[in-house]
Motif scaffolding. Structure first.
Motif, PDB file in Angstrom:
ATOM      1  N   ARG A   1      83.888  -4.646  15.239  1.00 22.72           N
ATOM      2  CA  ARG A   1      83.086  -4.349  16.427  1.00 22.72           C
ATOM      3  C   ARG A   1      82.322  -5.578  16.908  1.00 22.72           C
ATOM      4  O   ARG A   1      82.284  -5.871  18.104  1.00 22.72           O
ATOM      5  CB  ARG A   1      82.085  -3.229  16.121  1.00 22.72           C
ATOM      6  CG  ARG A   1      82.705  -1.867  15.854  1.00 22.72           C
ATOM      7  CD  ARG A   1      81.623  -0.859  15.509  1.00 22.72           C
ATOM      8  NE  ARG A   1      80.739  -0.611  16.637  1.00 22.72           N
ATOM      9  CZ  ARG A   1      79.552  -0.038  16.522  1.00 22.72           C
ATOM     10  NH1 ARG A   1      79.093   0.334  15.332  1.00 22.72           N
ATOM     11  NH2 ARG A   1      78.808   0.174  17.586  1.00 22.72           N
TER      12      ARG A   1
ATOM     13  N   PHE B   1      88.074   2.495  22.077  1.00 20.69           N
ATOM     14  CA  PHE B   1      88.271   1.811  20.793  1.00 20.69           C
ATOM     15  C   PHE B   1      86.940   1.522  20.119  1.00 20.69           C
ATOM     16  O   PHE B   1      86.762   1.806  18.922  1.00 20.69           O
ATOM     17  CB  PHE B   1      89.041   0.508  21.025  1.00 20.69           C
ATOM     18  CG  PHE B   1      89.228  -0.318  19.781  1.00 20.69           C
ATOM     19  CD1 PHE B   1      90.099   0.092  18.780  1.00 20.69           C
ATOM     20  CD2 PHE B   1      88.529  -1.502  19.613  1.00 20.69           C
ATOM     21  CE1 PHE B   1      90.274  -0.664  17.631  1.00 20.69           C
ATOM     22  CE2 PHE B   1      88.692  -2.271  18.463  1.00 20.69           C
ATOM     23  CZ  PHE B   1      89.568  -1.850  17.474  1.00 20.69           C
ATOM     24  N   MET B   2      85.989   0.951  20.866  1.00 23.26           N
ATOM     25  CA  MET B   2      84.677   0.626  20.306  1.00 23.26           C
ATOM     26  C   MET B   2      83.931   1.899  19.903  1.00 23.26           C
ATOM     27  O   MET B   2      83.250   1.940  18.875  1.00 23.26           O
ATOM     28  CB  MET B   2      83.865  -0.165  21.323  1.00 23.26           C
ATOM     29  CG  MET B   2      84.407  -1.553  21.617  1.00 23.26           C
ATOM     30  SD  MET B   2      84.239  -2.674  20.200  1.00 23.26           S
ATOM     31  CE  MET B   2      82.502  -3.112  20.353  1.00 23.26           C
TER      32      MET B   2
ATOM     33  N   LYS C   1      84.680  -8.115  18.477  1.00 18.38           N
ATOM     34  CA  LYS C   1      85.064  -7.650  19.810  1.00 18.38           C
ATOM     35  C   LYS C   1      83.950  -7.920  20.819  1.00 18.38           C
ATOM     36  O   LYS C   1      84.200  -8.400  21.935  1.00 18.38           O
ATOM     37  CB  LYS C   1      85.385  -6.148  19.751  1.00 18.38           C
ATOM     38  CG  LYS C   1      85.858  -5.553  21.061  1.00 18.38           C
ATOM     39  CD  LYS C   1      87.223  -6.035  21.456  1.00 18.38           C
ATOM     40  CE  LYS C   1      87.731  -5.308  22.683  1.00 18.38           C
ATOM     41  NZ  LYS C   1      89.051  -5.795  23.147  1.00 18.38           N
TER      42      LYS C   1
ATOM     43  N   THR D   1      85.283   4.732  18.943  1.00 13.45           N
ATOM     44  CA  THR D   1      85.926   5.247  17.723  1.00 13.45           C
ATOM     45  C   THR D   1      85.461   4.491  16.489  1.00 13.45           C
ATOM     46  O   THR D   1      85.172   5.089  15.448  1.00 13.45           O
ATOM     47  CB  THR D   1      87.462   5.137  17.842  1.00 13.45           C
ATOM     48  OG1 THR D   1      87.910   5.869  18.987  1.00 13.45           O
ATOM     49  CG2 THR D   1      88.139   5.696  16.599  1.00 13.45           C
ATOM     50  N   LEU D   2      85.370   3.177  16.618  1.00 11.94           N
ATOM     51  CA  LEU D   2      84.880   2.357  15.499  1.00 11.94           C
ATOM     52  C   LEU D   2      83.438   2.736  15.147  1.00 11.94           C
ATOM     53  O   LEU D   2      83.087   2.839  13.968  1.00 11.94           O
ATOM     54  CB  LEU D   2      84.944   0.873  15.863  1.00 11.94           C
ATOM     55  CG  LEU D   2      86.323   0.210  15.898  1.00 11.94           C
ATOM     56  CD1 LEU D   2      86.188  -1.259  16.296  1.00 11.94           C
ATOM     57  CD2 LEU D   2      87.012   0.315  14.539  1.00 11.94           C
TER      58      LEU D   2
ATOM     59  N   ASN E   1      84.521   1.058  25.813  1.00 11.23           N
ATOM     60  CA  ASN E   1      85.854   1.654  25.760  1.00 11.23           C
ATOM     61  C   ASN E   1      85.993   2.591  24.567  1.00 11.23           C
ATOM     62  O   ASN E   1      85.125   2.641  23.686  1.00 11.23           O
ATOM     63  CB  ASN E   1      86.934   0.562  25.705  1.00 11.23           C
ATOM     64  CG  ASN E   1      86.687  -0.429  24.581  1.00 11.23           C
ATOM     65  OD1 ASN E   1      86.732  -0.065  23.399  1.00 11.23           O
ATOM     66  ND2 ASN E   1      86.409  -1.684  24.923  1.00 11.23           N
TER      67      ASN E   1
END
Length: 233
Positions: free
Chosen positions: A142, A86-87, A145, A89-90, A84
């Protein structure tokens, strides 16, 4: 594991940069731990000197990290392989911070030996600590998650209870244990990273020598264990 296989595993680990770094790191913080606990001032001085030189050795070796880090960053790109946004971006943010860390640490090293001027070594040290803390924190997010995702899949497979998925389930459970250890190691690194910052932020500059030694040693030992454990994933 017999002695010959164990020797081969150790040699294989020491043949890699990461393996040697983990070993040096372990000795570095073990020396600091013993120095913080001993009442012998002469032994304390000697062990702190050993720890300082081992730390300097790791810093010198990290001067070669720039090209591998750039290659890794380019291969990761914008994180298209992540599940996704979010991951991804991290991941991109962490890679960027790591590259900044390398540049700042290299400038500080050059300034320390008088090869460049106009660079404040103290500020470089503070900035590298801040980058280290940010990088470890994002990596912990990360990993946490990913751990939650792994657990979700494990629970789904357990509900299905199909014999053909047993091997895959065992591999996922091994991966889960590895991720848990990674979270513990990263949490220890966060405690350590905060302690290297100037006073005024959480427990910065307040840990005693033996406390830093305990945190660093535990993190290093877990890192060594993971080098061997990763081969069985």
């Amino acid at each position: 594991m017999n002695s010959t296989k164990m020797m081969d595993e150790i040699c294989s680990m020491l043949d890699t940069y990461k393996g040697r770094d983990k070993v040096i790191r372990t000795f570095c913080y073990t020396s600091r731990l013993i120095a913080g606990l001993t009442s012998n001032k002469d032994l304390e001085r000697k062990l702190m000197s050993v720890s300082k030189h081992l730390s300097a050795t790791r810093t010198t070796l990290r001067l070669m990290d720039d090209i591998p880090a750039i290659k890794s960053t380019l291969q990761y790109g914008l994180g298209k392989e992540e599940n996704n946004f979010f991951m991804a971006t991290l991941g991109v943010t962490t890679n960027t911070i790591d590259l900044i860390y390398i540049v700042i640490e290299k400038l500080g090293w050059l300034a320390e030996y008088g090869l460049i001027s106009g660079v404040d070594q103290t500020k470089c040290g503070t900035l590298t600590s801040a980058c280290w803390l940010a990088s470890v924190y994002l990596t912990l997010i990360r990993t946490t998650k990913s751990l939650l995702q792994t657990r979700k899949i494990i629970e789904e497979l357990k509900i299905q209870n199909e014999p053909q998925t047993n091997v895959f389930l065992q591999k996922l459970q091994a991966k889960e244990r590895f991720q848990i250890i990674t979270c513990i190691r990263l949490s220890l690194d966060i405690v350590h990273a905060v302690s290297t910052l100037p006073k005024g932020f959480l427990w910065s500059s307040s840990l005693k020598t033996w406390q830093v030694g305990v945190v660093g040693t535990l993190s290093s030992v877990l890192g060594l264990y993971q080098i061997f454990a990763k081969k069985n994933l």
